[in-house]
Design an enzyme around this catalytic site. Structure first.
Site, short mmCIF file in Angstrom:
data_model
loop_
_atom_site.label_atom_id
_atom_site.label_comp_id
_atom_site.label_asym_id
_atom_site.label_seq_id
_atom_site.Cartn_x
_atom_site.Cartn_y
_atom_site.Cartn_z
N TYR A 1 36.61 32.52 29.15
CA TYR A 1 36.98 32.91 30.41
C TYR A 1 35.26 32.87 31.86
O TYR A 1 35.88 32.33 32.33
CB TYR A 1 37.08 34.00 30.25
CG TYR A 1 38.47 34.41 31.91
CD1 TYR A 1 39.32 34.62 32.10
CD2 TYR A 1 37.53 35.78 32.23
CE1 TYR A 1 39.90 35.28 33.75
CE2 TYR A 1 37.70 36.61 33.87
CZ TYR A 1 39.13 35.64 34.07
OH TYR A 1 39.19 36.36 35.42
N LYS B 1 35.22 30.58 34.62
CA LYS B 1 35.16 30.60 36.12
C LYS B 1 33.30 30.47 36.73
O LYS B 1 33.62 30.20 37.67
CB LYS B 1 35.20 32.64 35.78
CG LYS B 1 36.47 33.37 35.21
CD LYS B 1 37.01 33.20 36.45
CE LYS B 1 39.10 33.18 36.86
NZ LYS B 1 40.15 33.45 37.35
N ASP C 1 55.14 26.13 35.34
CA ASP C 1 54.29 25.77 33.96
C ASP C 1 52.96 25.67 35.02
O ASP C 1 52.63 23.57 35.15
CB ASP C 1 54.63 25.36 32.76
CG ASP C 1 53.03 25.52 31.89
OD1 ASP C 1 52.01 25.81 32.55
OD2 ASP C 1 53.44 24.50 30.79
N VAL C 2 51.76 26.44 35.65
CA VAL C 2 50.70 25.44 36.09
C VAL C 2 50.25 24.61 35.71
O VAL C 2 49.21 23.64 35.88
CB VAL C 2 50.04 27.13 36.42
CG1 VAL C 2 50.66 27.78 37.72
CG2 VAL C 2 48.90 27.34 35.06
N ASN D 1 45.53 32.28 41.75
CA ASN D 1 45.44 33.42 40.88
C ASN D 1 45.22 33.44 39.97
O ASN D 1 44.79 33.76 39.21
CB ASN D 1 45.98 34.56 41.47
CG ASN D 1 46.39 35.82 40.95
OD1 ASN D 1 45.62 36.27 41.40
ND2 ASN D 1 47.42 35.71 40.08
N THR E 1 44.68 47.09 37.39
CA THR E 1 45.91 46.98 37.46
C THR E 1 46.81 47.87 36.40
O THR E 1 46.26 47.91 35.69
CB THR E 1 45.72 45.28 36.99
OG1 THR E 1 46.16 44.67 35.55
CG2 THR E 1 44.86 44.80 38.32
#
Length: 316
Positions: A173, A177, A82-83, A109, A207
């Site tokens: 978001y 970024k 879990d980052v 990423n 994607t």
């Protein structure tokens, strides 16, 4: 298959396909690379994406996410993480270093966002987007730093053009970024000359989840035509950029942002301005057709330019 289920896909211990003859020309043979969120989207091997690009460059690749990939990823090892958990991140990098003997590259990423306007969902949900896309990469980089410093390694952040333009529907978001690029530039100064830090700034990427932002194949193609190069980026485009920034070929590049956006976005005023029409008609050519925005194809504003496309705000 290892007892814990972490496969090497039947490849050699370095994670390379036996059919790949000779060393890579990228200078990454034997280097240990961690790709966070490397099981889906722009990072996945199967598309191919960032993790696959490093595998083909000769690196030993470790991918991490909360859940394993649906299919075993050839040429890489999966370790769950879990980052967003800083303590778990320290244990993770210690495990990687113990198992592999070193850590050369970290690719931050993992990230993503659902489409959600600021007045919807409450502040806590937007805060989770910031946590995943900004705070987690910072914590992961700090945890990896001593291992990277020992070998003069590098960090590659996966950013987005959403960080430099308005991002209605994904404002948190975009803010994250923007912060990620600033963080990378500061890290590049603080950690020089021992660790290089750069950012791949992605535009719209095709994607498996592109349909959620852009619609069916017709919508995806129409959105692609708004890009100067005439198409959305492919995961392989992102992979090539990440491999370059991590390679010896970029040895004097640090604190940089590499734009991988196909030329950017055509300014909307060009299609609205009458001057261009008059000039075109005077020259005997047809007047330029007005291009629909991505928002018109999906009934609202376009989704974020994200390597993963829309994702839950708790994981990519």
């Amino acid at each position: 298959m290892k007892p814990d289920g972490r496969g090497t896909g039947g490849r050699d211990p370095a994670g390379r396909d036996p059919s790949d003859k000779g060393p890579s020309d990228k200078g990454l043979d034997g280097k240990v690379v961690v790709v966070t969120g490397g099981t889906r989207g722009v990072a996945a091997v199967s598309q191919p994406g960032i993790a696959g690009a490093f595998c083909r460059a000769g690196a030993e690749v470790v991918v991490c996410a909360r859940r394993p990939p649906e299919k075993p990823i050839p040429g890489s090892e999966f370790i769950p993480l879990d980052v967003r958990d800083p303590d778990a991140a320290e244990d993770f990098f210690a495990e990687v270093a113990a198992r592999r003997g070193r850590l050369d590259v970290l690719v931050n990423n993992a990230g993503g966002t659902p489409h959600r306007r600021l007045a919807e969902g409450g502040a806590a949900r937007h805060a989770r987007v910031l946590e995943l896309n900004l705070l987690a990469p910072m914590a992961l980089s700090i945890a990896a730093h001593p291992h990277l410093r020992a070998v003069h390694g590098s960090i590659v952040m996966i950013g987005s053009v959403s960080g430099s333009r308005p991002s209605p529907g994904s404002a948190a978001y975009g803010a994250a970024k923007a912060g990620l690029e600033s963080l990378a530039r500061s890290m590049a100064v603080e950690w020089a000359p021992h660790v290089r830090v750069n950012t791949v700034v992605l535009g719209m990427v095709r994607t498996e989840l592109s349909r959620l932002h852009y619609g069916d194949e017709e919508g995806i193609a129409a959105v692609g035509r708004t890009v100067p190069l005439g198409r959305l980026a492919e995961p392989a485009d992102a992979g090539a950029a990440a491999v370059f920034l991590a390679s010896p070929g970029a040895a004097y590049i640090s604190g940089a942002s590499l734009l991988v956006h196909g030329g950017g976005e055509r300014p909307a005023f060009l299609d609205a301005a009458t001057a261009g029409h008059a000039l075109r008609e005077a020259g005997g050519g047809p007047a330029p057709k007005r291009r629909k925005s991505a928002g018109e194809f999906r009934g609202s504003t376009a989704g974020p330019a994200t390597p993963m496309g829309p994702a839950r705000d708790d994981e990519r």
